[in-house]
Enzyme design. Structure first.
Site, short mmCIF file in Angstrom:
data_model
loop_
_atom_site.label_atom_id
_atom_site.label_comp_id
_atom_site.label_asym_id
_atom_site.label_seq_id
_atom_site.Cartn_x
_atom_site.Cartn_y
_atom_site.Cartn_z
N ARG A 79 -103.14 3.10 -36.84
CA ARG A 79 -104.16 4.15 -36.31
C ARG A 79 -104.36 4.19 -34.76
O ARG A 79 -105.40 4.19 -34.24
CB ARG A 79 -105.79 3.60 -36.93
CG ARG A 79 -106.54 4.90 -37.09
CD ARG A 79 -107.88 4.15 -37.58
NE ARG A 79 -108.83 5.33 -37.70
CZ ARG A 79 -109.89 5.53 -37.80
NH1 ARG A 79 -110.74 4.26 -37.25
NH2 ARG A 79 -110.93 6.34 -37.79
N TRP B 251 -105.77 -0.17 -49.68
CA TRP B 251 -107.02 0.87 -49.20
C TRP B 251 -107.30 1.72 -50.10
O TRP B 251 -106.59 2.41 -50.86
CB TRP B 251 -106.25 1.53 -47.89
CG TRP B 251 -107.18 2.62 -47.29
CD1 TRP B 251 -108.63 2.29 -46.52
CD2 TRP B 251 -107.47 3.94 -47.52
NE1 TRP B 251 -109.12 3.45 -46.39
CE2 TRP B 251 -108.38 4.40 -46.87
CE3 TRP B 251 -106.60 4.78 -48.30
CZ2 TRP B 251 -109.05 5.64 -46.87
CZ3 TRP B 251 -106.87 6.11 -48.16
CH2 TRP B 251 -108.04 6.61 -47.60
N CYS C 209 -117.02 -4.48 -42.43
CA CYS C 209 -116.31 -3.25 -42.90
C CYS C 209 -114.79 -3.54 -42.19
O CYS C 209 -114.55 -4.14 -41.19
CB CYS C 209 -116.87 -2.05 -42.34
SG CYS C 209 -115.82 -0.50 -42.75
N ASP D 77 -113.62 2.49 -48.55
CA ASP D 77 -113.65 3.92 -48.17
C ASP D 77 -113.66 4.90 -49.15
O ASP D 77 -114.14 6.11 -48.90
CB ASP D 77 -112.77 4.31 -47.11
CG ASP D 77 -112.72 3.98 -45.77
OD1 ASP D 77 -114.09 3.49 -45.35
OD2 ASP D 77 -111.92 3.78 -44.96
N ASN E 287 -110.06 -2.06 -38.17
CA ASN E 287 -109.31 -1.27 -38.84
C ASN E 287 -107.67 -1.27 -38.71
O ASN E 287 -106.96 -0.24 -38.94
CB ASN E 287 -109.67 0.28 -38.46
CG ASN E 287 -110.92 0.72 -38.98
OD1 ASN E 287 -111.11 0.78 -40.23
ND2 ASN E 287 -111.76 1.10 -38.27
N ASP F 60 -116.84 -2.69 -38.08
CA ASP F 60 -115.44 -2.14 -38.50
C ASP F 60 -114.20 -3.11 -38.01
O ASP F 60 -114.36 -3.68 -37.07
CB ASP F 60 -115.52 -0.81 -38.16
CG ASP F 60 -114.65 -0.20 -39.25
OD1 ASP F 60 -113.94 -0.75 -40.04
OD2 ASP F 60 -114.62 1.25 -39.42
N LYS G 236 -122.97 -1.79 -37.86
CA LYS G 236 -121.55 -1.94 -38.97
C LYS G 236 -120.52 -2.10 -38.13
O LYS G 236 -119.81 -1.58 -37.28
CB LYS G 236 -121.38 -0.54 -39.45
CG LYS G 236 -120.23 -0.06 -40.29
CD LYS G 236 -120.19 1.02 -40.79
CE LYS G 236 -118.81 1.48 -41.67
NZ LYS G 236 -118.51 2.91 -42.01
C1 DGJ Z 1 -113.11 2.96 -41.50
C2 DGJ Z 1 -114.64 2.67 -42.12
O1 DGJ Z 1 -114.17 2.28 -43.32
C3 DGJ Z 1 -115.07 4.04 -42.36
O2 DGJ Z 1 -116.19 3.77 -43.09
C4 DGJ Z 1 -115.45 4.79 -40.92
O3 DGJ Z 1 -116.40 3.64 -40.38
C5 DGJ Z 1 -114.05 4.52 -40.23
N1 DGJ Z 1 -113.61 3.40 -40.23
C6 DGJ Z 1 -114.69 5.09 -38.71
O4 DGJ Z 1 -113.34 5.10 -37.96
#
Ligand code: DGJ
Length: 753
Positions: free
Chosen positions: A445, A200, A528, A550, A482, A480, A478
């Site tokens: 997270r 990351w 993303c 990021d 995560n 995402d 976008k």
């Molecule tokens: C991870 C992304 O890479 C960021 O740009 C942002 O969108 C956050 N998540 C939001 O939680």
């Protein structure tokens, strides 16, 4: 371009102006690789490349007096158990527990163009004349199963795209435990292995190591994405190959999930490259009449170094992997509110940011995480895709229209594959998450992975999010993602089907992408995954740009974007100017440098412009003007050249050159400034050596150093040969004026009148 089958020698030759790929059918009916490399003229028989001799301890797979051994052959799709002791491309468990197979040539088909692999992403042709595809069918009699090896050769690219498909016709159930997309064998080991490794916020650093005997591999096992750790790309380069000279073989996997890329060098110096879905935790049962399609591997051959390999990937992925309206268009300049507000915003604050963005010339505003459910922090709300009316009383529909009235397009952040336990979705469907009942479910997270291997889950999410999109005025999304998967297990799959879960999860993601991009063809999608953990060709098929990292620090970004450029085109790299001190590293870099790095990407801002000084705001306006003027060149028309590597020295440099070679922009970035240092020369690439160019570079003092003391533009005329072979003389004084540490210079080069 041609695919030729020589009946007498039983050999196939795929070739175009640049590359040749030659295979033969061996005495035992299996396929052998005879040559892969720079184009050679076609001949009736290349049998001399089959190397065979009696050796001790050798097991022979044909009746005596034959001496064919799998241990010493370069096979097209190697299998285990019949004398080859290296890693196989394939492993099939049969009902009797045996894994022995024998796939022999049964026929082939040569077609114009390239068949689609949907629902899997893949490169494509628009006209049949662009490529030819060879499908070789191999058959195993005992299982009654076909294995179809597919090869596409393009007319205009030194590219061979490969995949494999299994069609099971037999009565017994078989289980694919390993089904790679491609295996390629080289007769020597004289290579360096290049790959892109990281984590990351430091994704895709370039790694280079000499091949040694034994196995060297990179992989993803995280279930949800190709990962920040290893990109699904690998290149073998000759030790003397450089950026601009020498042989390089690239391998890029068009897939966003678990992968394995492996080189295995035998003690006879043969190198075997293997690319495919990671066999770990993969088991795909096939019943009679069922089939399995592997994802695609795109192989690029370059005889002009790494730069040429990258340019081929850039061109191919830009023109024949990305799709839809945005494929051929320069990208809107956006402002994203994530680093400006994080979760702490309301409509008034957002509109204030939008107003200032409009004044600067920004074209698209993107509302990031925090607009839905009870999402005021990352503990809750994921999965509840309806607006938080406390923050945004007019809803997304109201806000998006207001933003449009203010003259900007509106974009929205989503994370559709995830759920927080503190959400209405989880409370209603606790069994929709990936995980083993009665066992601890690890969170990341504070969120959990929705089981996208299940159609009903994908259907539900599609209904929810498409409603929001339909009701609002949305131009950009976008998407995402995560977290990585843990405790991979689908609550509704049979025990025998659990080995399918991670691949089916990815098919679920692709399915949702397909539905949304089909229903909303005008929306620009950006993928993303905590920054750039899903920067892969699979994603580019659906979303033509990806948030690169990021980490928005300009200095770090030179490394990340440099590494990313090994495979991915500039237009696919999400790149923003953010505030200083930088939120990831607390480093302060000049605003000019932050923009000079972000220009080589999709370009946007990730800060509240209201917080800038008047001087900085003027600089931002200039930056936006600059990008509007040059984005066609940088993102759509230009070829990208890497000039100086951030992994090797204090300076980084790269350049774009227009197709007609009349225009170019080169950027030079330094890490730390040097005192009392000598001049140096920046050598350009790709220009027409006989053209006279005008070079200009603004070397006046930067905004961050205080008042501009003096406006100074360095301008002179020089021929392409001088600029490429002698270079542009650069004084450290210019970099000192631009802020010293972390300074950048942009050189505009255009054909002189
Ligand atoms: C991870 C992304 O890479 C960021 O740009 C942002 O969108 C956050 N998540 C939001 O939680």
């Amino acid at each position: 371009m041609a695919v030729i089958f020589h009946e007498n020698s039983k050999q196939f030759h795929l070739f175009n102006r640049e590359v040749s790929y030659i295979m033969g059918i061996m005495e035992n009916g299996q396929m052998e690789n005879l040559y892969y490399g720079k184009a050679i003229r076609d001949r009736e028989d290349f049998g001399r490349f089959h190397e065979e001799e009696m050796r001790s301890q050798m097991s022979v797979c044909v009746p005596e007096p034959g001496i064919l051994s799998m241990q010493y052959t370069r096979q097209e799709y190697p299998v285990y158990g019949t004398g080859d002791y290296r890693s196989p491309a394939l492993c099939i468990r049969q009902e009797n527990g045996s894994k022995i197979v024998n796939f022999v040539y049964a026929g082939h088909k040569i077609t114009e163009g390239k068949p689609s692999l949907e629902p899997l992403p893949a490169v494509y042709t628009e006209e049949d004349s662009e490529a030819q595809t060879l499908e070789i069918t191999l058959h195993d009699e005992v299982m009654d199963t076909d294995l179809i090896l597919s090869y596409t050769i393009f007319e205009d690219y030194p590219v061979i795209a490969r995949n494999a498909r299994f069609e099971h016709k037999g009565e017994e159930k078989i289980v694919l435990e390993r089904a790679m997309s491609a295996s390629v064998e080289f007769s020597d080991m004289d290579f360096d292995m290049i790959h892109l490794a990281g984590a990351w916020s430091r994704e895709r650093y370039v790694k280079d190591r000499k091949l040694e005997m034994g196995i060297q591999a990179i992989q993803s096992l995280n279930g949800t994405c190709s990962g920040a750790e290893h990109n699904p790309f690998m290149a073998l380069k000759r030790p003397d190959a450089t950026e601009n000279a020498g042989e390089v073989y690239g391998f890029s996997f068009v897939y966003s999930g678990n992968f394995l890329m492996q080189t295995e060098v035998s003690t006879f110096d043969m190198t075997r490259v293997m690319v495919g879905i990671n066999p770990e935790d993969f088991a795909w049962e096939l019943k009679k009449g069922e089939s399995f399609q592997t994802p695609e591997t795109v192989m690029v051959y370059s005889d002009q170094g790494l730069n040429k390999m990258s340019q081929v990937y850039h061109r191919l992925y830009r023109k024949r992997l990305m799709r839809g309206k945005w494929r051929d268009l320069a990208r809107p300049i956006l402002l994203n509110n994530w680093e400006a507000t994080y979760f702490d915003f309301n409509e008034e604050k957002i509109l204030n940011i939008v107003k200032k963005a409009k004044e600067a010339g920004v074209e698209l505003f993107v509302l990031d995480d925090g607009w839905f459910g009870a999402r005021n922090d990352d503990y809750r709300g994921l999965g509840d895709w309806y607006v938080n009316l406390e923050k945004l009383p007019g809803g997304i529909s109201g806000l998006s229209r207001k933003v449009e009235e203010m003259g900007l397009k509106f974009g929205l952040w989503v994370e559709l594959e995830m759920v927080n336990k503190d959400s209405d979705l989880y409370r209603a469907h606790p069994d929709w998450v990936i995980g083993v009942p009665e066992r601890f479910e690890s969170h990341a997270r504070h969120q959990h992975v929705l089981d996208f291997s299940r159609k009903e889950v994908v259907d539900y999410i599609y209904e929810m999010i498409s409603k929001v999109i339909r009701e609002s005025s949305i131009s950009y999304i976008k998407w995402d993602m995560n977290r990585y998967m843990t405790e991979p297990y689908s609550r509704t799959s049979e025990p025998s089907e659990q080995g399918k879960v991670m691949h089916k999860y990815m098919l679920g993601v692709y399915d949702l992408y397909t539905r949304l991009t089909t229903e909303f063809p005008d929306i620009l999608f950006e993928s993303c995954a905590s920054g750039g953990a899903r920067f892969d060709p699979g994603m580019l098929y659906f979303a033509p740009q990806t948030w690169t990292s990021d980490d928005t620090d300009a200095n770090e970004r030179t490394k990340i974007q440099y590494g990313t450029s090994y495979v991915y085109p500039v237009v696919s790299m999400g790149s923003h100017v953010s505030a200083v001190p930088n939120h990831q590293l607390f480093r302060t870099t000049p605003i000019e440098t932050r923009a000079a790095v972000a220009y080589f990407g999709t370009f946007g801002y990730e800060l509240d412009l209201n917080l800038l000084s008047d001087e900085e705001m003027e600089e931002v306006k200039k930056q936006i003007e600059f990008m509007k003027k040059y984005r066609e060149l940088i993102q759509v028309d230009g070829d990208f050249y890497r000039l100086l590597s951030p992994f090797e020295g204090n300076e980084t440099a790269w350049q774009v050159v227009s197709q007609d070679k009349k225009q170019s922009i080169a950027a030079l970035y330094q890490k730390l400034n040097k005192v009392n240092a000598s001049w140096f020369r920046l050598r350009l690439q790709g220009l027409d050596k006989d053209k006279l160019y005008e070079v200009s570079c603004d070397v006046s003092a930067a905004v961050c150093t205080g008042k501009k003391e003096k406006e100074e533009v360095l301008t002179y005329c020089a021929y392409g040969d001088e600029l490429m072979y002698a270079g542009i003389p650069v004084s450290r004084k210019y970099l000192t004026r631009k802020g010293g540490d972390f300074a950048a210079l942009l050189f505009l080069v255009k054909e002189a009148d």
